[in-house]
Motif scaffolding. Structure first.
Motif, PDB file in Angstrom:
ATOM      1  N   TYR A 339       0.959  -1.163   0.019  1.00 16.83           N
ATOM      2  CA  TYR A 339       0.057  -0.002  -0.093  1.00 16.83           C
ATOM      3  C   TYR A 339       1.003   1.244   0.179  1.00 16.83           C
ATOM      4  CZ  TYR A 339      -3.724   3.470   1.570  1.00 16.83           C
ATOM      5  OH  TYR A 339      -4.482   4.406   1.806  1.00 16.83           O
ATOM      6  N   ALA A 340       1.231   1.627  -1.220  1.00 14.00           N
ATOM      7  CA  ALA A 340       2.126   2.931  -1.409  1.00 14.00           C
ATOM      8  C   ALA A 340       1.811   3.890  -0.461  1.00 14.00           C
ATOM      9  CB  ALA A 340       2.174   3.383  -2.925  1.00 14.00           C
ATOM     10  N   PRO A 341       0.707   4.518  -0.211  1.00 14.52           N
ATOM     11  CA  PRO A 341       0.377   5.741   0.642  1.00 14.52           C
ATOM     12  C   PRO A 341       0.294   5.458   2.192  1.00 14.52           C
ATOM     13  CG  PRO A 341      -1.725   5.102  -0.573  1.00 14.52           C
ATOM     14  CD  PRO A 341      -0.570   4.079  -1.125  1.00 14.52           C
ATOM     15  N   PHE A 342       0.807   4.345   2.370  1.00 13.84           N
ATOM     16  CA  PHE A 342       0.698   3.941   3.898  1.00 13.84           C
ATOM     17  C   PHE A 342       1.136   5.128   5.149  1.00 13.84           C
ATOM     18  CE2 PHE A 342       1.762   1.524   7.751  1.00 13.84           C
ATOM     19  CZ  PHE A 342       0.482   1.113   8.254  1.00 13.84           C
ATOM     20  N   LEU A 343       2.094   5.535   4.644  1.00 18.22           N
ATOM     21  CA  LEU A 343       2.996   6.490   5.657  1.00 18.22           C
ATOM     22  C   LEU A 343       1.975   7.978   5.627  1.00 18.22           C
ATOM     23  CD1 LEU A 343       6.504   6.459   4.717  1.00 18.22           C
ATOM     24  CD2 LEU A 343       5.446   5.301   6.814  1.00 18.22           C
ATOM     25  N   SER A 344       1.633   8.361   4.432  1.00 21.81           N
ATOM     26  CA  SER A 344       0.743   9.576   4.542  1.00 21.81           C
ATOM     27  C   SER A 344      -0.633   9.171   4.617  1.00 21.81           C
ATOM     28  CB  SER A 344       0.838  10.094   2.897  1.00 21.81           C
ATOM     29  OG  SER A 344       2.041  10.657   2.549  1.00 21.81           O
ATOM     30  N   THR A 345      -1.334   8.407   4.231  1.00 20.84           N
ATOM     31  CA  THR A 345      -2.689   8.301   4.473  1.00 20.84           C
ATOM     32  C   THR A 345      -3.323   7.431   5.477  1.00 20.84           C
ATOM     33  OG1 THR A 345      -3.252   6.709   2.698  1.00 20.84           O
ATOM     34  CG2 THR A 345      -3.092   9.318   2.024  1.00 20.84           C
ATOM     35  N   THR A 346      -2.353   6.578   6.037  1.00 20.22           N
ATOM     36  CA  THR A 346      -2.777   5.796   7.124  1.00 20.22           C
ATOM     37  C   THR A 346      -2.050   6.280   8.480  1.00 20.22           C
ATOM     38  OG1 THR A 346      -2.932   3.839   5.786  1.00 20.22           O
ATOM     39  CG2 THR A 346      -2.602   3.389   8.153  1.00 20.22           C
ATOM     40  N   LEU A 347      -0.625   6.085   8.449  1.00 22.94           N
ATOM     41  CA  LEU A 347      -0.139   6.493   9.583  1.00 22.94           C
ATOM     42  C   LEU A 347      -0.174   8.304   9.893  1.00 22.94           C
ATOM     43  CD1 LEU A 347       3.136   4.541   9.988  1.00 22.94           C
ATOM     44  CD2 LEU A 347       1.085   4.129  10.638  1.00 22.94           C
ATOM     45  N   GLY A 348      -0.256   8.799   8.950  1.00 21.51           N
ATOM     46  CA  GLY A 348      -0.536  10.350   8.930  1.00 21.51           C
ATOM     47  C   GLY A 348      -1.985  10.830   9.058  1.00 21.51           C
ATOM     48  N   LEU A 349      -3.016   9.969   9.120  1.00 21.08           N
ATOM     49  CA  LEU A 349      -4.098  10.339   9.343  1.00 21.08           C
ATOM     50  C   LEU A 349      -5.151   9.704  10.394  1.00 21.08           C
ATOM     51  CD1 LEU A 349      -5.463  10.604   5.499  1.00 21.08           C
ATOM     52  CD2 LEU A 349      -4.889  12.445   7.101  1.00 21.08           C
ATOM     53  N   THR A 350      -4.124   8.886  11.175  1.00 23.02           N
ATOM     54  CA  THR A 350      -4.905   8.021  12.228  1.00 23.02           C
ATOM     55  C   THR A 350      -4.444   8.670  13.468  1.00 23.02           C
ATOM     56  OG1 THR A 350      -4.949   6.040  10.804  1.00 23.02           O
ATOM     57  CG2 THR A 350      -5.076   5.963  13.135  1.00 23.02           C
ATOM     58  N   PRO A 351      -5.168   9.251  14.376  1.00 26.89           N
ATOM     59  CA  PRO A 351      -4.437   9.922  15.564  1.00 26.89           C
ATOM     60  C   PRO A 351      -4.129   8.612  16.551  1.00 26.89           C
ATOM     61  CG  PRO A 351      -6.975  10.009  15.293  1.00 26.89           C
ATOM     62  CD  PRO A 351      -6.533   9.536  13.911  1.00 26.89           C
ATOM     63  N   ILE A 352      -3.379   9.076  17.269  1.00 29.75           N
ATOM     64  CA  ILE A 352      -3.023   8.204  18.492  1.00 29.75           C
ATOM     65  C   ILE A 352      -3.916   8.459  19.583  1.00 29.75           C
ATOM     66  CG2 ILE A 352      -1.164   7.536  20.267  1.00 29.75           C
ATOM     67  CD1 ILE A 352       0.833   8.325  18.234  1.00 29.75           C
ATOM     68  N   LEU A 353      -4.629   7.345  20.046  1.00 34.34           N
ATOM     69  CA  LEU A 353      -5.841   7.505  20.969  1.00 34.34           C
ATOM     70  C   LEU A 353      -5.101   6.985  22.234  1.00 34.34           C
ATOM     71  CD1 LEU A 353      -8.998   6.480  19.294  1.00 34.34           C
ATOM     72  CD2 LEU A 353      -8.149   8.712  19.516  1.00 34.34           C
ATOM     73  N   PRO A 354      -5.382   7.638  23.610  1.00 35.04           N
ATOM     74  CA  PRO A 354      -4.792   6.868  24.935  1.00 35.04           C
ATOM     75  C   PRO A 354      -5.837   5.714  25.104  1.00 35.04           C
ATOM     76  CG  PRO A 354      -6.230   9.285  25.334  1.00 35.04           C
ATOM     77  CD  PRO A 354      -6.066   8.844  23.552  1.00 35.04           C
ATOM     78  N   LYS A 355      -5.260   4.784  25.489  1.00 28.53           N
ATOM     79  CA  LYS A 355      -5.869   3.301  25.656  1.00 28.53           C
ATOM     80  C   LYS A 355      -6.782   3.709  26.974  1.00 28.53           C
ATOM     81  CE  LYS A 355      -5.273  -1.582  26.698  1.00 28.53           C
ATOM     82  NZ  LYS A 355      -4.540  -2.676  26.424  1.00 28.53           N
ATOM     83  N   HIS A 356      -6.081   4.208  28.010  1.00 26.73           N
ATOM     84  CA  HIS A 356      -6.704   4.102  29.266  1.00 26.73           C
ATOM     85  C   HIS A 356      -8.154   4.793  29.295  1.00 26.73           C
ATOM     86  CE1 HIS A 356      -4.239   7.973  29.180  1.00 26.73           C
ATOM     87  NE2 HIS A 356      -4.881   8.259  30.121  1.00 26.73           N
ATOM     88  N   TYR A 357      -7.823   6.025  28.513  1.00 23.36           N
ATOM     89  CA  TYR A 357      -9.266   6.974  28.273  1.00 23.36           C
ATOM     90  C   TYR A 357     -10.252   6.691  27.657  1.00 23.36           C
ATOM     91  CZ  TYR A 357     -11.773  11.396  27.907  1.00 23.36           C
ATOM     92  OH  TYR A 357     -12.834  12.136  27.784  1.00 23.36           O
ATOM     93  N   TRP A 358      -9.949   5.956  26.323  1.00 27.65           N
ATOM     94  CA  TRP A 358     -11.000   5.602  25.362  1.00 27.65           C
ATOM     95  C   TRP A 358     -11.565   4.263  25.772  1.00 27.65           C
ATOM     96  CZ3 TRP A 358     -13.355   7.187  21.184  1.00 27.65           C
ATOM     97  CH2 TRP A 358     -13.215   8.480  20.647  1.00 27.65           C
ATOM     98  N   THR A 359     -10.774   3.599  26.268  1.00 27.18           N
ATOM     99  CA  THR A 359     -11.656   2.117  26.984  1.00 27.18           C
ATOM    100  C   THR A 359     -12.531   2.451  27.918  1.00 27.18           C
ATOM    101  OG1 THR A 359      -9.539   0.894  26.844  1.00 27.18           O
ATOM    102  CG2 THR A 359     -11.063   0.111  28.217  1.00 27.18           C
ATOM    103  N   LYS A 360     -12.452   3.351  29.002  1.00 22.26           N
ATOM    104  CA  LYS A 360     -13.582   3.905  29.877  1.00 22.26           C
ATOM    105  C   LYS A 360     -14.541   4.569  29.188  1.00 22.26           C
ATOM    106  CE  LYS A 360     -10.174   4.221  33.962  1.00 22.26           C
ATOM    107  NZ  LYS A 360      -9.559   5.057  34.727  1.00 22.26           N
ATOM    108  N   LEU A 361     -14.069   5.453  28.170  1.00 23.38           N
ATOM    109  CA  LEU A 361     -15.310   6.379  27.756  1.00 23.38           C
ATOM    110  C   LEU A 361     -16.134   5.519  26.947  1.00 23.38           C
ATOM    111  CD1 LEU A 361     -16.082   9.145  27.070  1.00 23.38           C
ATOM    112  CD2 LEU A 361     -14.592   9.146  24.817  1.00 23.38           C
TER     113      LEU A 361
END
Length: 566
Positions: A339-361
């Motif tokens: 997948y050629a655009p993996f860096l730009s459109t996957t890693l570059g568009l997916t925000p890092i979510l805090p596991k401890h917060y989103w699990t509870k939310l």
């Protein structure tokens, strides 16, 4: 087009060209007129969904011009219907329109978000039902091709097909003016990218001249209305995506030249074409002080893979086979295929979510299987790790984002960013002039009015740039007559001849001629030979005649024999 035109089959390719449109030049137009035509062949009223004039006057006026030409020059009863922007996007998402006009950009400088998301039959933003077998094949091939030159050829081929098929007709490529208060912000600290001043590099590097410059107050196009980073309208419209991107960190961000660059990632290495190892930077923390680790990255991607939020269908769900932790600060991604655009459109568009917060939310809200439906607000704010954090949100009036001074490598030099949308462009301009705004993230009023105001106001500095977007009219290819490629080609001939009026008279010269969905600012990916249809009204009439359309004595257009109005 030569042999290329043969791919269209029996559809007329008369007048197909590449280059600048020269309009109709008042040449004689000979329509095929018939008497006693059956009423069921007459093309009925069609609706062109538009934003209101108050919201964005130039785009609305451009729609009025185009629709008037459809009625008066081609005999197609298209009416401009202005609606509030939230209504427009909602109806667009449902495919509830005949035509709609919008602004759309590339994802972090990569064409895949346009090529696949907007035009592939399964694209998450293909709301107009475009489905072309050859195009679908080439669109998927370009994302699998890791050789840049070969991928470029495939992206060019996609543009050629879109040029022939014409589900989208461009009005212009954007040229935007912006301004900032030079008494409060140091000139040398300003960073301009394709998004103008509303970019993370600018907001983290802006240096205040004085205490008044420590809080940057800006407009926001219109009020943010969706701040869930997993919702499709959270990562789509920039009114929402801009604050979301500022509050979150990403493994990769595009640099000032749109090149994918490690951000939260310390480095990365491709083990093979489908295996990527990523190491995170150390010392990063979320806004609540908890450390950012590989567990948070794997949690984020596995949550998306397991629940399949519509916003991430094309760049995560259909791409990532698995992600696993390989160390406290390291992860490994396995892809389904290259997948050629993996860096730009996957890693570059997916925000890092805090596991401890989103699990509870998610547990608290009962949305473990539908995380994109969580209502984000002051009671359930965003907690992330980006350079700005959640302050207070008065939806419709103000959103305050304090700087995250503890950010380990991109702590802003200002104290706070405040986005404060106003109801009219005149009000925004007056607020900027009076010093109640510090800069404009957006300007959708008259470009010449802004330029004139800046020239008369010492504390304002003008910035002008071309972005990677285009203003374009999309046709619902599942609705008549837009299901007919010949009609779409005729519409393109008409719109191409209207571009000069749209750019010079409606947009005061702030715009560039356009023929492809890929803006020419994306130099490597833009196909300058994308086909378009010339000769204006004369060209449109010839295409329609060749396809069997006829007119009655009053100038109304009728479908070819054998086709009736639904």
């Amino acid at each position: 087009m030569g042999a290329t035109g043969a791919a269209i089959g029996s559809v007329s390719i008369a007048g197909c060209a590449s280059g600048d449109s020269k309009g109709n030049k008042n040449e004689a137009v000979n329509k095929k007129v018939e008497k006693n035509l059956p009423k069921d062949r007459k093309i009925g009223k069609k609706v062109h969904l538009s934003n209101t004039e108050k919201y964005w006057a130039e785009r609305y006026q451009a729609n009025v011009v185009v629709d008037k030409w459809f009625r008066e020059k081609l005999g197609v009863p298209i009416q401009t219907k202005p609606v509030e922007i939230t209504v427009l996007t909602s109806r667009e998402d449902k495919g509830d329109f005949d035509l709609t006009t919008y602004n759309w950009c590339a994802d972090n400088g990569d064409p895949d978000g346009i090529i696949v998301n907007r035009f592939h039959k399964d694209g998450s933003e293909n709301d107009y039902g475009f489905n072309n077998k050859k195009y679908n094949k080439v669109a998927m091939e370009q994302r699998r091709e890791t050789d840049q030159k070969k991928r470029q050829e495939l992206v060019f081929e996609c543009q050629k097909i879109l040029g022939e098929q014409r589900p989208e007709n461009q009005y212009l490529y954007n040229v935007y003016p912006y301004t900032y208060n030079n008494e409060r912000i140091k000139k040398d600290s300003i960073v301009v990218t394709v998004t103008g001043l509303r970019n993370i590099w600018n907001y983290t590097q802006i240096e205040p001249n004085n205490d008044d410059g420590k809080t940057i107050v800006t407009n926001n196009w219109d009020p943010s209305d969706q701040l869930n980073p997993l919702h499709i309208n959270g990562i789509g419209p920039s009114r929402n995506w801009t604050p979301i991107r500022f509050m979150h960190d990403f493994l990769i961000r595009p640099d000032k030249n749109q090149k994918p660059t490690p951000w939260a990632a310390k480095d990365y290495e491709w083990k093979d074409k489908t295996t990527l190892n990523v190491n995170l930077k150390s010392g990063m923390t979320f806004h609540d002080g908890k450390p950012v680790t590989a567990d948070d990255v794997t949690y984020t991607f596995n949550l998306i893979l397991e629940t399949e939020p519509p916003a991430y269908t094309n760049n995560v769900v259909s791409v990532v086979k698995s992600v696993k932790k390989t160390g406290n600060l390291s992860v490994q991604f396995k892809l389904e295929e290259p997948y050629a655009p993996f860096l730009s459109t996957t890693l570059g568009l997916t925000p890092i979510l805090p596991k401890h917060y989103w699990t509870k939310l998610l547990k608290k809200m009962g949305n473990e299987k539908t995380p994109w439906k969580v209502s984000i607000g002051n009671k359930n704010p965003i907690i992330a790790s980006g350079p700005f954090k959640w302050g207070t949100w008065d939806q419709g009036s103000k959103f305050e984002m304090p700087a995250f001074k503890e950010h380990s490598f991109a702590a802003p030099k200002i104290d706070k960013r405040v986005q404060k949308p106003l109801s009219t462009r005149d009000a925004e301009l007056e607020t900027m002039k009076n010093g109640d705004y510090d800069l404009l993230d957006y300007w959708h009023g008259s470009p010449s009015s802004l330029k004139e105001t800046v020239n008369k106001t010492k504390h304002l500095t003008l910035i002008q740039n071309s972005d990677d977007c285009r203003q374009a009219c999309w046709m619902n290819t599942e609705h008549q007559p837009f299901d007919d490629v010949a009609f779409r080609q005729a519409a393109n001939a008409l719109i191409m001849s209207a571009q000069e009026i749209i750019i010079n008279e409606v947009y005061d010269g702030f715009g560039n001629k356009a023929a492809s969905p890929i803006n020419k600012t994306l130099k490597f990916w833009h196909n300058p030979d994308t086909p378009w249809f010339k000769d204006g009204v004369k060209g449109a009439v010839e295409i329609l005649k060749d396809a069997g359309y006829v007119w009655d004595e009053q100038g109304s257009l009728y479908y070819p024999k054998g086709k009736t109005s639904n």
